[in-house]
Write a protein that holds these residues in place. Structure first.
Motif, PDB file in Angstrom:
ATOM      1  N   TYR A   7       0.619  10.488  -3.222  1.00  0.00           N
ATOM      2  CA  TYR A   7       1.128  10.820  -2.146  1.00  0.00           C
ATOM      3  C   TYR A   7      -0.316  10.221  -0.698  1.00  0.00           C
ATOM      4  O   TYR A   7      -1.494  10.625  -0.949  1.00  0.00           O
ATOM      5  N   ASP A   8       0.205  10.385   0.338  1.00  0.00           N
ATOM      6  CA  ASP A   8      -0.361  10.395   1.350  1.00  0.00           C
ATOM      7  C   ASP A   8       0.046  10.469   2.444  1.00  0.00           C
ATOM      8  O   ASP A   8       0.579  10.877   2.972  1.00  0.00           O
ATOM      9  N   GLU A   9      -1.916  11.596   2.657  1.00  0.00           N
ATOM     10  CA  GLU A   9      -1.694  12.860   3.547  1.00  0.00           C
ATOM     11  C   GLU A   9      -1.190  12.291   4.922  1.00  0.00           C
ATOM     12  O   GLU A   9      -0.530  13.527   5.541  1.00  0.00           O
ATOM     13  N   ARG A  10      -2.300  11.282   5.406  1.00  0.00           N
ATOM     14  CA  ARG A  10      -2.170  10.946   6.769  1.00  0.00           C
ATOM     15  C   ARG A  10      -0.246  10.807   6.706  1.00  0.00           C
ATOM     16  O   ARG A  10       0.387  11.030   8.143  1.00  0.00           O
ATOM     17  N   LEU A  11       0.194   9.597   6.172  1.00  0.00           N
ATOM     18  CA  LEU A  11       1.809   9.350   6.580  1.00  0.00           C
ATOM     19  C   LEU A  11       2.820  10.601   6.705  1.00  0.00           C
ATOM     20  O   LEU A  11       4.128  10.580   6.367  1.00  0.00           O
ATOM     21  N   GLY A  12       2.331  11.202   5.137  1.00  0.00           N
ATOM     22  CA  GLY A  12       3.392  12.341   4.922  1.00  0.00           C
ATOM     23  C   GLY A  12       4.020  12.039   3.476  1.00  0.00           C
ATOM     24  O   GLY A  12       5.612  12.528   3.369  1.00  0.00           O
ATOM     25  N   ILE A  13       4.081  10.579   2.730  1.00  0.00           N
ATOM     26  CA  ILE A  13       5.447  10.344   1.947  1.00  0.00           C
ATOM     27  C   ILE A  13       4.183   9.314   0.698  1.00  0.00           C
ATOM     28  O   ILE A  13       3.329   9.191   0.781  1.00  0.00           O
ATOM     29  N   ARG A  47      10.664  11.834   8.478  1.00  0.00           N
ATOM     30  CA  ARG A  47       9.891  11.764   9.142  1.00  0.00           C
ATOM     31  C   ARG A  47       9.459  11.377  10.432  1.00  0.00           C
ATOM     32  O   ARG A  47       8.823  12.090  10.817  1.00  0.00           O
ATOM     33  N   ILE A  48       9.893  10.498  10.363  1.00  0.00           N
ATOM     34  CA  ILE A  48       9.889   9.671  12.015  1.00  0.00           C
ATOM     35  C   ILE A  48      10.236  11.113  13.172  1.00  0.00           C
ATOM     36  O   ILE A  48       9.781  11.315  13.901  1.00  0.00           O
ATOM     37  N   ALA A  49      11.252  11.514  12.454  1.00  0.00           N
ATOM     38  CA  ALA A  49      11.979  12.317  13.113  1.00  0.00           C
ATOM     39  C   ALA A  49      11.588  13.442  13.690  1.00  0.00           C
ATOM     40  O   ALA A  49      11.154  14.102  14.605  1.00  0.00           O
ATOM     41  N   GLU A  50      10.777  14.153  12.165  1.00  0.00           N
ATOM     42  CA  GLU A  50      10.044  15.160  12.175  1.00  0.00           C
ATOM     43  C   GLU A  50       8.519  15.123  13.869  1.00  0.00           C
ATOM     44  O   GLU A  50       8.517  15.715  14.164  1.00  0.00           O
ATOM     45  N   LEU A  51       8.310  13.729  13.286  1.00  0.00           N
ATOM     46  CA  LEU A  51       7.038  13.935  13.886  1.00  0.00           C
ATOM     47  C   LEU A  51       7.232  13.630  15.657  1.00  0.00           C
ATOM     48  O   LEU A  51       6.427  13.427  16.238  1.00  0.00           O
ATOM     49  N   LEU A  81      -0.251  11.191  16.518  1.00  0.00           N
ATOM     50  CA  LEU A  81       1.271  10.809  15.582  1.00  0.00           C
ATOM     51  C   LEU A  81       2.166   9.486  16.092  1.00  0.00           C
ATOM     52  O   LEU A  81       2.187   8.939  15.164  1.00  0.00           O
ATOM     53  N   ALA A  82       1.504   9.352  16.745  1.00  0.00           N
ATOM     54  CA  ALA A  82       2.286   7.891  17.458  1.00  0.00           C
ATOM     55  C   ALA A  82       1.860   6.639  16.593  1.00  0.00           C
ATOM     56  O   ALA A  82       2.935   6.030  15.752  1.00  0.00           O
ATOM     57  N   SER A  83       0.971   6.774  16.458  1.00  0.00           N
ATOM     58  CA  SER A  83       0.197   5.930  15.314  1.00  0.00           C
ATOM     59  C   SER A  83       0.712   5.860  13.936  1.00  0.00           C
ATOM     60  O   SER A  83       0.755   5.091  13.181  1.00  0.00           O
ATOM     61  N   ILE A  84       1.272   7.278  13.352  1.00  0.00           N
ATOM     62  CA  ILE A  84       1.691   7.661  12.220  1.00  0.00           C
ATOM     63  C   ILE A  84       3.416   6.680  12.263  1.00  0.00           C
ATOM     64  O   ILE A  84       3.835   6.044  11.464  1.00  0.00           O
TER      65      ILE A  84
END
Length: 104
Positions: A7-13, A47-51, A81-84
């Motif tokens: 799990y990558d905490e920063r990316l959330g996946i 996940r992108i839509a959430e961000l 967030l844009a970077s993520i």
């Protein structure tokens, strides 16, 4: 799925974390890994839509913010967030070849 993803905490996946060369995995393991990755990859647009929703909220806050320090923090949060999102799209596109392999 064993330890093939972390799990990558920063990316959330979860991201692939393979401990040996791809060819060293059996065909069954390769198939299972690709199948799991396809499930994870399929969730990336959500996940992108959430961000993006979070960015939109922060931009709305920013438009009403008169405190300079708070504006700077919001801009920094939006940039992160844009970077993520950018990194998630890279993972999504970079691994399309793995998805193609799975279907061959």
């Amino acid at each position: 799925m064993k330890n093939h993803f972390t799990y990558d905490e920063r990316l959330g996946i979860r991201l692939p974390a393979l401990d040996k060369d791809w060819e060293e995995y059996s065909e069954k393991e390769q198939y299972d890994i690709l199948l799991e990755w396809e499930k994870i990859r399929g969730a990336i647009p959500d996940r992108i839509a959430e961000l993006e929703q979070t960015i939109n909220r922060k931009q709305a806050e920013l438009s009403d913010e008169s405190d300079f320090a708070r504006s700077c923090r919001l801009n920094l949060e939006i940039a992160e967030l844009a970077s993520i999102i950018n990194d998630l799209w890279i993972w999504y596109r970079l691994n399309q070849t793995a998805s193609v392999k799975m279907h061959q």
